[in-house]
Structure formats: structure tokens, C-alpha cells
Write a protein that holds these residues in place. Structure first.
Motif, PDB file in Angstrom:
ATOM      1  N   LYS A 209     -53.845   7.442   2.668  1.00 31.58           N
ATOM      2  CA  LYS A 209     -53.773   8.893   2.511  1.00 31.58           C
ATOM      3  C   LYS A 209     -52.786   9.265   1.409  1.00 31.58           C
ATOM      4  O   LYS A 209     -53.043  10.142   0.580  1.00 31.58           O
ATOM      5  N   PHE A 210     -51.662   8.572   1.395  1.00 35.79           N
ATOM      6  CA  PHE A 210     -50.615   8.803   0.412  1.00 35.79           C
ATOM      7  C   PHE A 210     -51.136   8.561  -1.017  1.00 35.79           C
ATOM      8  O   PHE A 210     -50.963   9.406  -1.908  1.00 35.79           O
TER       9      PHE A 210
ATOM     10  N   CYS B 197     -44.873   2.699   8.033  1.00 31.16           N
ATOM     11  CA  CYS B 197     -46.140   3.413   7.794  1.00 31.16           C
ATOM     12  C   CYS B 197     -47.327   2.549   8.206  1.00 31.16           C
ATOM     13  O   CYS B 197     -47.281   1.311   8.175  1.00 31.16           O
ATOM     14  N   THR B 198     -48.421   3.218   8.549  1.00 31.53           N
ATOM     15  CA  THR B 198     -49.653   2.526   8.902  1.00 31.53           C
ATOM     16  C   THR B 198     -50.554   2.409   7.664  1.00 31.53           C
ATOM     17  O   THR B 198     -50.311   3.059   6.638  1.00 31.53           O
ATOM     18  N   GLU B 199     -51.578   1.592   7.780  1.00 29.59           N
ATOM     19  CA  GLU B 199     -52.548   1.441   6.684  1.00 29.59           C
ATOM     20  C   GLU B 199     -53.186   2.785   6.355  1.00 29.59           C
ATOM     21  O   GLU B 199     -53.379   3.123   5.173  1.00 29.59           O
ATOM     22  N   GLU B 200     -53.504   3.561   7.373  1.00 31.96           N
ATOM     23  CA  GLU B 200     -54.122   4.870   7.160  1.00 31.96           C
ATOM     24  C   GLU B 200     -53.193   5.802   6.386  1.00 31.96           C
ATOM     25  O   GLU B 200     -53.626   6.526   5.490  1.00 31.96           O
ATOM     26  N   GLU B 201     -51.902   5.787   6.725  1.00 34.22           N
ATOM     27  CA  GLU B 201     -50.932   6.640   6.040  1.00 34.22           C
ATOM     28  C   GLU B 201     -50.762   6.227   4.576  1.00 34.22           C
ATOM     29  O   GLU B 201     -50.622   7.081   3.697  1.00 34.22           O
TER      30      GLU B 201
ATOM     31  N   ASN C  56     -45.550  14.783   0.437  1.00 34.09           N
ATOM     32  CA  ASN C  56     -45.239  15.389  -0.867  1.00 34.09           C
ATOM     33  C   ASN C  56     -45.045  14.298  -1.938  1.00 34.09           C
ATOM     34  O   ASN C  56     -43.952  14.132  -2.486  1.00 34.09           O
ATOM     35  N   PRO C  57     -46.098  13.551  -2.239  1.00 36.19           N
ATOM     36  CA  PRO C  57     -45.956  12.400  -3.151  1.00 36.19           C
ATOM     37  C   PRO C  57     -45.562  12.780  -4.588  1.00 36.19           C
ATOM     38  O   PRO C  57     -45.009  11.956  -5.316  1.00 36.19           O
TER      39      PRO C  57
END
Length: 436
Positions: free
Chosen positions: A350-351, A343-347, A386-387
Motif C-alpha cells: 500500500k505504501f 509492517c505487514t506485506e499488505e502495508e 504520508n509517504p
């Protein structure tokens, strides 16, 4: 001489026995004081204790002597076998008098208290573990408490459970209970609602006896714009708020108002009400903790004032009362785990922002749930989208995945949101899948 002194010294004053200390050199004379001459160990075993001596214990090194009460075991005294060397060795021992009769009313009072509690069905062992000091009190009001709560609709087993878990309740007077109950009724709509809170959290009602502080807190919280519905939620979920000092509650409300204005929002009353509705526990936290968490959210996610306002008035409100170290540690773990999965920092941001409650998950619990889902062939991108599925336990996740696969449901191409549904809703969906 010593024997006569002993005889004159061992006499009763009221219902207590006087105690003296003797050296080993006068041991034989001590015994002769009772029997008229120094006797052998064998004859000493048959020595009589004066009738007035109700309860006497002789204590000496290496269990030299052991006397029993003539009150409990008759008028004779037994001694263990000992050598002459031990007898005349230079040691000292004491005679202790023990309370007897009705001179001290406290033991009788404690017996009455224990009897009352057992009759009421109270778990006395639990009560003693939780608040042992209550059982040393001379005056308790367990019968008054029982009658008071019965009059409010509480059942006897509920009353027993309340006292078992919070025995200090029996120290409250009827007058104090009535006043406190009336104050709670200014918020709650029925006696039964209060009984239900007491059954769940007896400490909330009985922890404090300061009814004036409670009354002042209620007035203050109404004055800053909190509605009766909001106060009812506070009393139901975070009743300790009303046991706080008035100054402590004022400090938190003033801090929230300052945060509101500093972020450019011009309605501090609405801001405070929304945060407290989202997080009723916040008034029981320190202002230092809330400040630290505000700074953590703003700096970690690079939020502007408007974005931060939306977050803390909404899903992020519950984070404000977390330990700041705990929040930072959990976020660092989330970031490292998701980075390891590509995963990226942005993802990651967002999560977390889409579901801030994920920060409440400890390191091990979060990692185990992610690993469980990955092993079941669910992709990390699905999890990020879908956290809420992380709210479910590992056992629930495994069981549902197995049931869905057996029913022909393709988790790779279909929504995984049903993994976090309520049991009732999930079972209904599963039934349709099996029928289809």
C-alpha cells in the motif's frame, strides 16, 4: 669523413630541420664537423650552431647533451658537464627538427581559435576537458555561432557558457544551425524558449547535426497522436529523444501500443500520449528495460490488467525507465526496513503503490530518512499514510520538526503532511502557528 657528412646532412628543407642518428663512436667527429676538430668538454660549451639551424634538440641517455634553440636564445649552445667515459660509451642519440615558421597553418589557426574563445569569455580549460578534439579542428565557426545566437536573443554570457560546456557547438555551420532552429520552432512558440533550453542543456541542440533525422522524428511523433504540447514537453525535458534514430523511437512507441492492447485497453494513442506526458524520458530508454519493469510491477504487486493500466498511466509511469536491478534492489530494501518496524506485506505494498516514487530512493537515503523520523517520535503508521514526506531532505525534516514543536504543534496527534509542503506554504503555516 663523418664530420663532413654531418655538415652536408644538417641542412634545411623548406622550414624543417632534417634529423640523423649517430653512434657514440662518432660523437667526437660529430662535434668536429661543427668546429673543425675534436674539442675538450670545456671548449665544446662555447661551440656555435650554424645560423640555418633554427631549433635543434639533442636527446641522449642520462641527459648526455642539452642544446638550446639559437632562434630563442641566441646562436650559442650549452652542454652539461660529462665524463670521457660517458662521451665515448657506445650510445646513440638523435637530432630532431621541430616545425618552424608558417609552413603549417594549424598552430596559427589554433591560436586564433583560443584568442576568439577567450575574447568571448569562454572557459577554455573547461571546454578542453569536455571535448579536447575540437581544438584540433582546422575549421571552426565560433564567430558565426556567436552572431547567430545573438540574433536569436541570447546574451553573450549565455553563449560563452554554452561553448564552455559543449564546445562542439562551434563546429556547426550557419546553414545547419538555421535549419535546425527552424525545425525546433515548429514545436516551440518563441526563440527565447529555445535559448532557455540551450542555456540549460546545450547538448540537446548541438549534439546531432542530422537535421533530416530530427525532421523525421517530429513528423513521426505527430503522426502517433502526440500534440504540440507533448512535443514541447519532450523537447524541454528530454531533448535527446529527437536525436534518437527514427527506428529507435518507433520501436518504443510500438512496444507501448502492444502493452496497451495486451492489457485490454482499446485506445493505444491515448495510452502512449499519457505515458510520455508522465515520463518524457521513456523514449530514450531501451524496450528491454521497459518490458522488465512492466513485469516487475505486475508480479511484485499482484496486479490485474486494469490495476496495472491505472498504475503505469499514472504515478507508476516514471518507474518504467529505471534500471530494473535498481528498482528491485530498492524495493527489497524498503520491504526489509518496514518489516523490521512491524509492517505487514499488505502495508508495504500500500505504501509503495500510493507513492511509487519512493522506489527512486537508494537504500541508505531511504533508511536514514525513516530512522530520522522515528527518532523524532513520528510513528511508522504516520509515515505509511504520508509517504510524500520522504521527498524532503533530512535537514529539512529535522528543522521543520524542531520549528513545529517550538510553535506548539503536536506531530503525534496532528497531520505531518506539512513536512513535505513547499517552503512558501510551510512558512505561511508556521507564521500562523507562532501568532496563535
Amino acid at each position: 669523413m663523418c664530420g663532413g657528412w654531418v655538415q652536408s646532412g644538417l641542412r634545411w628543407v623548406g622550414s624543417r630541420c632534417c634529423a640523423f642518428m649517430f653512434s657514440g663512436a662518432g660523437l667526437g667527429q660529430l662535434f668536429s664537423g661543427f668546429s673543425g676538430e675534436v674539442q675538450s668538454p670545456l671548449s665544446l660549451r662555447q661551440m656555435s650552431i650554424p645560423k640555418g639551424l633554427a631549433y635543434l634538440t639533442v636527446m641522449a641517455p642520462r641527459n648526455l647533451l642539452c642544446m638550446r634553440s639559437n632562434f630563442l636564445f641566441g646562436s650559442r649552445c650549452w652542454m652539461i658537464q660529462f665524463s670521457a667515459e660517458m662521451l665515448f660509451k657506445s650510445v646513440s642519440f638523435r637530432l630532431f627538427g621541430v616545425k618552424y615558421g608558417s609552413a603549417d597553418a594549424e598552430p596559427l589557426k589554433n591560436e586564433e581559435l583560443l584568442h576568439n574563445l577567450l575574447t568571448m569569455g569562454v572557459d577554455v580549460d573547461m571546454a578542453k576537458r569536455r571535448q579536447p578534439g575540437v581544438f584540433n579542428r582546422v575549421g571552426t565557426n565560433e564567430q558565426d555561432l556567436k552572431m547567430f545566437l545573438l540574433s536569436k536573443g541570447a546574451k553573450e554570457e549565455v553563449i560563452a557558457s554554452i561553448i564552455s560546456r559543449y564546445p562542439r557547438a562551434i563546429t556547426r555551420t550557419h546553414e545547419s544551425l538555421s535549419k535546425r532552429w527552424d525545425l525546433w520552432r515548429r514545436i516551440m512558440t518563441s526563440d527565447l524558449e529555445i535559448v532557455n533550453i540551450l542555456e540549460r542543456s546545450p547538448e540537446s541542440f548541438f549534439r546531432s547535426n542530422n537535421n533530416l533525422n530530427l525532421e523525421n522524428n517530429i513528423k513521426f511523433l505527430y503522426s502517433v497522436g502526440l500534440t504540440r504540447k507533448c512535443l514541447c514537453r519532450l523537447l524541454t525535458n528530454a531533448p535527446r529523444t529527437f536525436s534518437n534514430s527514427l527506428d529507435l523511437n518507433k520501436q518504443m512507441v510500438e512496444l507501448l501500443q502492444e502493452i496497451c492492447l495486451s492489457l485490454g485497453h482499446n485506445d493505444p494513442t491515448d495510452f502512449v500520449r499519457k505515458i510520455i506526458l508522465k515520463n518524457p524520458f521513456i523514449l530514450s530508454q531501451s524496450t528491454k528495460r521497459v518490458k522488465a519493469n512492466i513485469e516487475f510491477l505486475q508480479s511484485t504487486f499482484n496486479l490485474n490488467n486494469e490495476e496495472l493500466l491505472i498504475l503505469i498511466r499514472g504515478p507508476g509511469a516514471e518507474i518504467l525507465d529505471l534500471s530494473n536491478d535498481y528498482a528491485r534492489r530498492n524495493y527489497t530494501n524498503i520491504k526489509e526496513k518496514l518489516f523490521s518496524l512491524g509492517c505487514t506485506e499488505e502495508e508495504v505494498q500500500k505504501f509503495v503503490l500510493s507513492y511509487p516514487d519512493v522506489i527512486f530512493l537508494g537504500e541508505r537515503k531511504f533508511n536514514d530518512k525513516i530512522d530520522c523520523l522515528i527518532e523524532e517520535k513520528i510513528s511508522i503508521s504516520q509515515i505509511i499514510e504520508n509517504p510524500r514526506i520522504l521527498d524532503s531532505s533530512i535537514n529539512t525534516l529535522k528543522n521543520r520538526i524542531k520549528e513545529l514543536v517550538n510553535a506548539g504543534y503536536n506531530l503525534s496527534t496532528s497531520s505531518i503532511t506539512l513536512l513535505s509542503w513547499s517552503q512558501k506554504r510551510y512558512k505561511a503555516k508556521l507564521k500562523k502557528l507562532n501568532i496563535g
